[in-house]
Design an enzyme around this catalytic site. Sequence first.
Site, PDB file in Angstrom:
ATOM      1  N   LYS A   1      -2.604   9.961  11.821  1.00 25.37           N
ATOM      2  CA  LYS A   1      -3.360   9.879  10.309  1.00 25.37           C
ATOM      3  C   LYS A   1      -5.108  10.430  10.236  1.00 25.37           C
ATOM      4  O   LYS A   1      -5.443  10.955  10.727  1.00 25.37           O
ATOM      5  CB  LYS A   1      -3.220   8.365  10.111  1.00 25.37           C
ATOM      6  CG  LYS A   1      -3.082   7.466  10.487  1.00 25.37           C
ATOM      7  CD  LYS A   1      -3.048   6.445   9.901  1.00 25.37           C
ATOM      8  CE  LYS A   1      -2.332   4.633  10.372  1.00 25.37           C
ATOM      9  NZ  LYS A   1      -2.949   3.765   9.440  1.00 25.37           N
TER      10      LYS A   1
ATOM     11  N   GLY B   1       0.372   7.126   0.858  1.00 30.60           N
ATOM     12  CA  GLY B   1       1.377   7.609   2.305  1.00 30.60           C
ATOM     13  C   GLY B   1       1.525   8.918   2.601  1.00 30.60           C
ATOM     14  O   GLY B   1       2.177   9.512   3.500  1.00 30.60           O
TER      15      GLY B   1
ATOM     16  N   TYR C   1       2.030   3.708  17.382  1.00 35.86           N
ATOM     17  CA  TYR C   1       3.052   3.941  15.839  1.00 35.86           C
ATOM     18  C   TYR C   1       4.070   1.913  16.240  1.00 35.86           C
ATOM     19  O   TYR C   1       4.484   1.503  17.759  1.00 35.86           O
ATOM     20  CB  TYR C   1       3.710   4.398  15.273  1.00 35.86           C
ATOM     21  CG  TYR C   1       4.640   4.048  14.849  1.00 35.86           C
ATOM     22  CD1 TYR C   1       4.195   4.803  13.385  1.00 35.86           C
ATOM     23  CD2 TYR C   1       5.831   3.899  14.774  1.00 35.86           C
ATOM     24  CE1 TYR C   1       4.786   4.813  12.225  1.00 35.86           C
ATOM     25  CE2 TYR C   1       7.191   3.948  13.879  1.00 35.86           C
ATOM     26  CZ  TYR C   1       6.279   4.483  12.884  1.00 35.86           C
ATOM     27  OH  TYR C   1       7.449   3.491  11.619  1.00 35.86           O
TER      28      TYR C   1
ATOM     29  N   HIS D   1       3.349  -6.035   6.655  1.00 34.98           N
ATOM     30  CA  HIS D   1       2.776  -5.780   6.470  1.00 34.98           C
ATOM     31  C   HIS D   1       1.582  -7.197   5.897  1.00 34.98           C
ATOM     32  O   HIS D   1       2.379  -7.796   4.688  1.00 34.98           O
ATOM     33  CB  HIS D   1       2.199  -5.080   5.256  1.00 34.98           C
ATOM     34  CG  HIS D   1       1.183  -4.420   4.084  1.00 34.98           C
ATOM     35  ND1 HIS D   1       1.002  -3.084   4.334  1.00 34.98           N
ATOM     36  CD2 HIS D   1       0.800  -5.441   3.149  1.00 34.98           C
ATOM     37  CE1 HIS D   1      -0.746  -3.350   2.732  1.00 34.98           C
ATOM     38  NE2 HIS D   1      -0.610  -4.693   2.684  1.00 34.98           N
TER      39      HIS D   1
ATOM     40  N   ASN E   1      -8.923  -2.381   0.930  1.00 28.86           N
ATOM     41  CA  ASN E   1      -9.244  -2.215  -0.272  1.00 28.86           C
ATOM     42  C   ASN E   1      -9.996  -2.721  -1.121  1.00 28.86           C
ATOM     43  O   ASN E   1     -10.314  -3.882  -1.294  1.00 28.86           O
ATOM     44  CB  ASN E   1      -7.891  -2.078  -1.057  1.00 28.86           C
ATOM     45  CG  ASN E   1      -6.589  -1.312  -0.306  1.00 28.86           C
ATOM     46  OD1 ASN E   1      -6.808   0.061  -0.514  1.00 28.86           O
ATOM     47  ND2 ASN E   1      -5.599  -2.082  -0.838  1.00 28.86           N
TER      48      ASN E   1
ATOM     49  N   ARG F   1     -11.321  -3.703  -4.483  1.00 27.36           N
ATOM     50  CA  ARG F   1     -11.145  -4.052  -6.027  1.00 27.36           C
ATOM     51  C   ARG F   1      -9.713  -4.421  -5.980  1.00 27.36           C
ATOM     52  O   ARG F   1      -9.208  -5.496  -4.881  1.00 27.36           O
ATOM     53  CB  ARG F   1     -10.529  -2.299  -6.510  1.00 27.36           C
ATOM     54  CG  ARG F   1      -8.908  -2.273  -5.334  1.00 27.36           C
ATOM     55  CD  ARG F   1      -8.218  -0.778  -6.139  1.00 27.36           C
ATOM     56  NE  ARG F   1      -6.734  -0.373  -5.307  1.00 27.36           N
ATOM     57  CZ  ARG F   1      -6.140  -0.988  -4.541  1.00 27.36           C
ATOM     58  NH1 ARG F   1      -5.764  -2.256  -5.552  1.00 27.36           N
ATOM     59  NH2 ARG F   1      -5.264  -0.476  -3.828  1.00 27.36           N
TER      60      ARG F   1
ATOM     61  N   VAL G   1      -3.156  -5.259  -6.826  1.00 22.01           N
ATOM     62  CA  VAL G   1      -1.517  -5.418  -7.919  1.00 22.01           C
ATOM     63  C   VAL G   1      -1.808  -7.177  -7.858  1.00 22.01           C
ATOM     64  O   VAL G   1      -0.869  -7.249  -8.860  1.00 22.01           O
ATOM     65  CB  VAL G   1      -0.789  -4.348  -7.480  1.00 22.01           C
ATOM     66  CG1 VAL G   1       0.128  -4.407  -8.740  1.00 22.01           C
ATOM     67  CG2 VAL G   1      -1.223  -2.632  -8.059  1.00 22.01           C
TER      68      VAL G   1
HETATM   69  P1  ADP Z   1      -1.893   4.806   2.776  1.00 18.79           P
HETATM   70  O1  ADP Z   1      -3.739   4.959   2.412  1.00 18.79           O
HETATM   71  O2  ADP Z   1      -1.247   5.978   2.802  1.00 18.79           O
HETATM   72  O3  ADP Z   1      -1.058   3.733   2.312  1.00 18.79           O
HETATM   73  P2  ADP Z   1      -2.671   3.265   5.333  1.00 18.79           P
HETATM   74  O4  ADP Z   1      -3.068   3.302   6.192  1.00 18.79           O
HETATM   75  O5  ADP Z   1      -2.338   1.440   4.788  1.00 18.79           O
HETATM   76  O6  ADP Z   1      -1.911   4.626   4.629  1.00 18.79           O
HETATM   77  O7  ADP Z   1      -1.079   2.815   5.787  1.00 18.79           O
HETATM   78  C1  ADP Z   1       0.066   3.266   5.116  1.00 18.79           C
HETATM   79  C2  ADP Z   1       1.486   2.381   5.503  1.00 18.79           C
HETATM   80  O8  ADP Z   1       1.883   3.426   7.107  1.00 18.79           O
HETATM   81  C3  ADP Z   1       1.720   1.049   6.235  1.00 18.79           C
HETATM   82  O9  ADP Z   1       1.668   0.003   5.315  1.00 18.79           O
HETATM   83  C4  ADP Z   1       2.371   0.880   7.276  1.00 18.79           C
HETATM   84  O10 ADP Z   1       3.528   0.654   6.550  1.00 18.79           O
HETATM   85  C5  ADP Z   1       2.334   2.573   8.202  1.00 18.79           C
HETATM   86  N1  ADP Z   1       1.990   2.587   8.746  1.00 18.79           N
HETATM   87  C6  ADP Z   1       0.508   2.558   9.359  1.00 18.79           C
HETATM   88  N2  ADP Z   1      -0.366   3.051  10.089  1.00 18.79           N
HETATM   89  C7  ADP Z   1       0.895   2.211  11.203  1.00 18.79           C
HETATM   90  C8  ADP Z   1       0.564   2.201  12.696  1.00 18.79           C
HETATM   91  N3  ADP Z   1      -0.449   2.121  13.864  1.00 18.79           N
HETATM   92  N4  ADP Z   1       2.216   1.498  12.824  1.00 18.79           N
HETATM   93  C9  ADP Z   1       2.814   1.504  11.989  1.00 18.79           C
HETATM   94  N5  ADP Z   1       3.729   1.865  10.618  1.00 18.79           N
HETATM   95  C10 ADP Z   1       1.877   1.798   9.813  1.00 18.79           C
END
Ligand code: ADP
Length: 450
Positions: free
Chosen positions: A158, A165, A202, A208, A289, A291, A294
């Site tokens: 990440k 995303g 992962y 969520h 977040n 804030r 939604v």
């Molecule tokens: P963004 O800021 O881009 O929304 P997030 O860190 O909140 O990024 O992650 C967005 C989405 O990516 C999560 O809601 C989930 O669906 C997927 N995700 C993030 N981290 C993981 C992980 N460690 N394992 C599986 N899915 C993940």
Amino acid sequence: MFDKILIANRGEIALRVIRACREMGIASVAVHSTADSDAMHVRMADESICIGPPAASASYLSIPGIMAACEISGAQAIHPGYGFLSENANFVQIVEDHGLTFIGPTAEHIRIMGDKITAKDTMRKLGVPCVPGSEGGVATLDEAQRIGDEIGYPVIIKATAGGGGKGMKVAQSAADLERAFQTARAEGKSNFGNDEVYIEKYLATPRHIEIQVFGDGRGGAVHLGERDCSLQRRHQKVFEEAPGPSISAEERARIGKVCADAIAKINYIGAGTIEFLYEHGEFYFIEMNTRLQVEHPVTEAIFGVDLVREQIRVAEGLPMSFGQDDLTINGHAIEVRINAERLPNFSPCPGRITQYHAPGGLGVRMDSALYDGYSIPPYYDSLIGKLIVHGRDRPEALARLHRALGELIVDGVDTTVPLFHALLQEPDIQSGNYNIHWLEHWLETNLADG
Ligand code: ADP
């Protein structure tokens, strides 16, 4: 006490804030682009000021434009809504430097939570459970390989500055790691100007689950349970519910307390959401977040509170109007996000609304800035309404959603309403048995293009 608040946003969320202001006897100032002169938030506010051309970068994101509008109108505080400048620490600093109040957390808290590595590190130290992975940034492929071997595959790389995303890549195996590592770095660099990345395990089939928290800025904090927002398309939530169908009262109390204690320790002020992936009974922090979300109305429905009113109160320096013991869950609520989009591709479908009729009746709330004859401009996101239903239990909420969707009329543009009619027929949706991949799989099978 404030007597005038400027709302640095548009659409349904601007209306949401204007409504809270009116109930509190506070005058509201709308700002708008030239494309939004006829928008509902402009009509509904007590005053309005045009701050620029259609492009958001020159209007809703223009800090000088918004500061000038405050000066002209004499507003003492700014509510940012969600999106736009709501998580921009630099903006918060400027607002405060001008002697005005930002209705939200401090610049420092926004900065901490806006950088994913710092956020995760802070949360870990505050006792919040995190996804196993690297401690901090990973600079080289060698280091990435070492961590990958340690935590086991699959892993996700990440970008620390990532969002929406973007800048996230999954490596299924060690052989796949180099590609994922380089792509996440490149996406971080090109989208957010920062190529720092970190690694996490992962999780294969999580839900969520996000916890709504609220702080008074003086070490007092509460939680308002969870929302399950697992039904997502391309990481965008489309259907949210509270309480989460998979979360027990004991789990809620436990993780809720961890979250409330964490934000109390940092003197957090206002509304915040701590997002988790939830798998096999364990919570793993992913981001916070800073804030209003939604999907906040589902929480408002089951707890019977007004989160925007509360945000304004604590920004004025007043204590919160509820403590943890005052917060009890009443029934079940579901929100669906109605977008002006054409299925099956979800392509944006702006245009003129020839007929609009909002559903009503017991337990139905429609947050929308639509009206008959309104033209949806093509410049902003495609959310045109949120339909929120509240029932004594989940089956009643589902039945009410079905009934309310049937009453809703939006003519003139395509919308995502047919998606919700179809989803409500699905046994997995009826039973609450879904995870973050469920909707993507369903869309591939049921809505495949062509
Ligand atoms: P963004 O800021 O881009 O929304 P997030 O860190 O909140 O990024 O992650 C967005 C989405 O990516 C999560 O809601 C989930 O669906 C997927 N995700 C993030 N981290 C993981 C992980 N460690 N394992 C599986 N899915 C993940």
